[in-house]
Design an enzyme around this catalytic site. Structure first.
Site, PDB file in Angstrom:
ATOM      1  CG  PHE A 214      12.909   0.285  38.653  1.00 50.47           C
ATOM      2  CD1 PHE A 214      13.599   0.443  39.974  1.00 50.47           C
ATOM      3  CD2 PHE A 214      12.652  -0.384  38.241  1.00 50.47           C
ATOM      4  CE1 PHE A 214      13.936  -0.925  40.348  1.00 50.47           C
ATOM      5  CE2 PHE A 214      12.216  -1.932  39.286  1.00 50.47           C
ATOM      6  CZ  PHE A 214      12.822  -1.507  39.678  1.00 50.47           C
ATOM      7  CG  HIS A 215       9.044   6.377  38.614  1.00 51.17           C
ATOM      8  ND1 HIS A 215       7.831   6.280  38.638  1.00 51.17           N
ATOM      9  CD2 HIS A 215       9.824   5.189  37.674  1.00 51.17           C
ATOM     10  CE1 HIS A 215       6.991   4.875  37.977  1.00 51.17           C
ATOM     11  NE2 HIS A 215       7.934   4.382  37.437  1.00 51.17           N
ATOM     12  N   PRO A 216      13.743   8.117  39.025  1.00 56.22           N
ATOM     13  CG  PRO A 216      15.862   7.204  38.963  1.00 56.22           C
ATOM     14  CD  PRO A 216      14.509   6.867  38.580  1.00 56.22           C
TER      15      PRO A 216
END
Length: 549
Positions: free
Chosen positions: A484-486
């Site tokens: 979850f690190h875009p």
């Protein structure tokens, strides 16, 4: 009419609203498409299990089928609530490495992004537990690198696990040094993560930056359920493009919001939302916009390009003689005990972040420092949202910190309510596949150390029968998932960089009165969790905006 319109009340948007509304002469509007953060599971740390995949708090995005993941599509959580992803994320406080920011400064030609220039922006809003009343816990060096009294609370976790302590000891035996501070510029080492919590409750950016300061200011307005459809742009006789406001769908219907002369609209909608809104407004790759019948206002080929993310590769090991969450929650008594401990002490498993133990290590393929991050958990399951395994086990998730693969975010139609096409392109390069295989080998090396021997660890995933680099790379595609690190989809860069969307001060190229301030502006992903670097970006941008005004 407003002096500042901020689109997105997430991590960056809440801090920006706080800083910009501090001037009582400036009228500030904060727009949030989601709802208020009044859902109780937002605030109980383990409640992320109930927030991710919940339409009340998550936009429920999905990636396209990924070739690097052997055709799988992944759930792609993004916060749909005040506080944005800070309301549903893993709560881990992590700045990244000094070399990340040195690379940003090189990419933009602006020394304002160097590590030493970013450090004051991290410190300004930090409130670190080690600098509380008993300041003797902190060395002079620690005090120089950390802050106290700011809005962003950082605390130690309120639990420990014997199996995690054993993994940490094994990591040290494998050559990874122990660390008690991952945020001093080089995060190499192993230790428990520090978290954004206060007394066992999640500390999101709504609590930190909106309540009570902004809510009490008469020049501040917050609209929830307010989804921006597109930006309002106008072209002067000279041909210059100006952002004048936005069209917004609210519970009251369609509304227009406008900027006062000299005002700014600030996109803080995140690495998915910000490029989506730019493209819907005619700012983006001309060929994409024309194919969808959208008039091109400014050809910006980098909008939606350069998507980067951390892919975590989840190795699972069954163990003996160690209690884990798997068996602790199998009985009603175990669950009752967990609930009672949290009710009385605000500690125990209900206070835990998704990952408790961290390690930053070297794959052997990057000569400049650690390029792997471990998130280690005293539990295991087939996939997020599924039941825990019926046996004791731990999960050692490892991600490549600086992937070379790049993806895209592109709108599918002119309809703002339609989710964009998200294509991360995980493991698309040979280098990333080699690092994935090396990461799995390092995990096995750690688990094989004497510190874990008493627990007889048995590899469940990916499986000990997989040994060659090709087999391990394919296994990484089978078990890898987003952490979850875009970032990176509106990257900042030099004037000669055709793919740069914003300049080093985050102003959109060729459009006056418009900035992007969120994780999308990162030219390269940071070496760790991305929430706190996004706050630093917002802190820096707020100072520039106020200075310009």
């Amino acid at each position: 009419m407003f002096d500042y319109i901020i689109v997105g009340a997430g991590t960056a948007g809440c801090l920006l609203a706080n800083r910009l509304s501090a001037d009582p002469s400036k009228r500030v509007l904060l727009l949030e498409a989601g709802g208020r953060d009044d859902y109780h599971w937002i605030h109980i740390p383990v409640g992320y299990l109930h927030c991710i995949g919940n339409p009340r708090t998550d936009w429920l995005f999905q990636t396209e089928a990924e070739p690097g993941l052997n055709g799988r599509s992944l759930r792609y959580p993004r916060g749909k609530v005040l506080g944005g992803c800070s309301s549903i994320n893993g709560m881990i406080y992590m700045r990244g490495q000094a070399r990340d920011y040195e690379a940003w400064a090189a990419a933009t030609g602006d020394p304002a992004w160097r590590w030493q220039a970013c450090l004051p922006d991290f410190i300004k809003h930090e409130d670190h537990w080690r600098l509380d009343d008993n300041a003797t816990r902190a060395s002079p060096g620690f005090k120089a690198a950390h802050g106290h009294g700011g809005e962003w609370r950082v605390e130690r976790q309120r639990l420990r696990w014997d199996i995690l302590d054993a993994f940490a000891a094994a990591a040290v035996q494998a050559g990874i040094p122990a660390s008690d501070d991952f945020n001093a510029g080089s995060n190499e080492g192993v230790g428990y993560f520090e978290v954004n919590q206060r007394a066992g409750l999640r500390w999101n950016t709504t609590k930190a930056f909106l309540r009570p300061t902004c809510y009490a200011r008469p020049n501040f307005e917050l609209w929830t359920g307010a989804a921006v459809q597109r930006l309002t742009l106008a072209r002067a006789e000279s041909g210059a493009l100006q952002c004048e406001g936005a069209e917004v769908r609210t519970p009251r219907g369609q509304e227009s919001v406008a900027l006062n002369p000299g005002g700014e609209l600030i996109l803080a909608a995140g690495a998915i939302g910000s490029p989506q809104l730019l493209q819907l407004s005619g700012l983006g790759p001309a060929d994409l916009l024309q194919s969808l019948g959208i008039a091109v206002q400014q050809d910006l080929p980098g909008v939606g390009a350069n998507l980067q993310d951390h892919l975590q590769i989840r190795s699972i090991y069954k163990v003996e003689g160690a209690l884990t969450l798997n068996t602790l929650t199998q009985s009603w008594w175990g669950k009752a005990k967990i609930g009672l401990e949290y009710l009385i002490k605000r500690s125990g498993p209900m206070s835990m972040a998704p990952s408790q133990l961290g390690a930053f290590a070297r794959s052997g393929l990057d000569p400049d420092g650690p390029d792997l991050e471990y998130h280690v958990q005293p539990l295991s399951l087939e996939a997020f949202g599924q039941p825990l395994h019926p046996f004791n086990a731990f999960t050692a998730s490892v991600c490549q910190l600086n992937p070379t693969s790049r993806g895209t975010v592109q709108i599918r139609s002119p309809d703002a309510s339609e989710a964009p096409r998200i294509q991360p392109n995980y493991l698309a390069t040979e280098h990333d596949r080699r690092v994935a295989a090396a990461a799995l080998r390092l995990t096995r090396q750690i688990v094989a150390q004497p510190a874990l021997a008493a627990h007889r660890p048995e590899e469940i995933k990916p499986g000990p029968q997989l040994e060659s680099e090709e087999e391990l790379a394919r296994a990484a595609g089978d078990i890898g998932t987003t952490i979850f690190h875009p970032v990176g989809t509106c990257k900042m860069g030099r004037a000669e960089d055709a793919m740069a969307v914003v300049d080093s001060r985050l102003r959109v190229r060729g459009v006056a009165g418009l900035r992007v301030v969120d994780a999308s502006v990162m030219p390269n992903i940071t070496s760790g969790n991305t929430n706190s670097p996004t706050l630093m970006i917002a802190e820096k941008a707020a100072a520039w905006i106020l200075a310009g005004a």
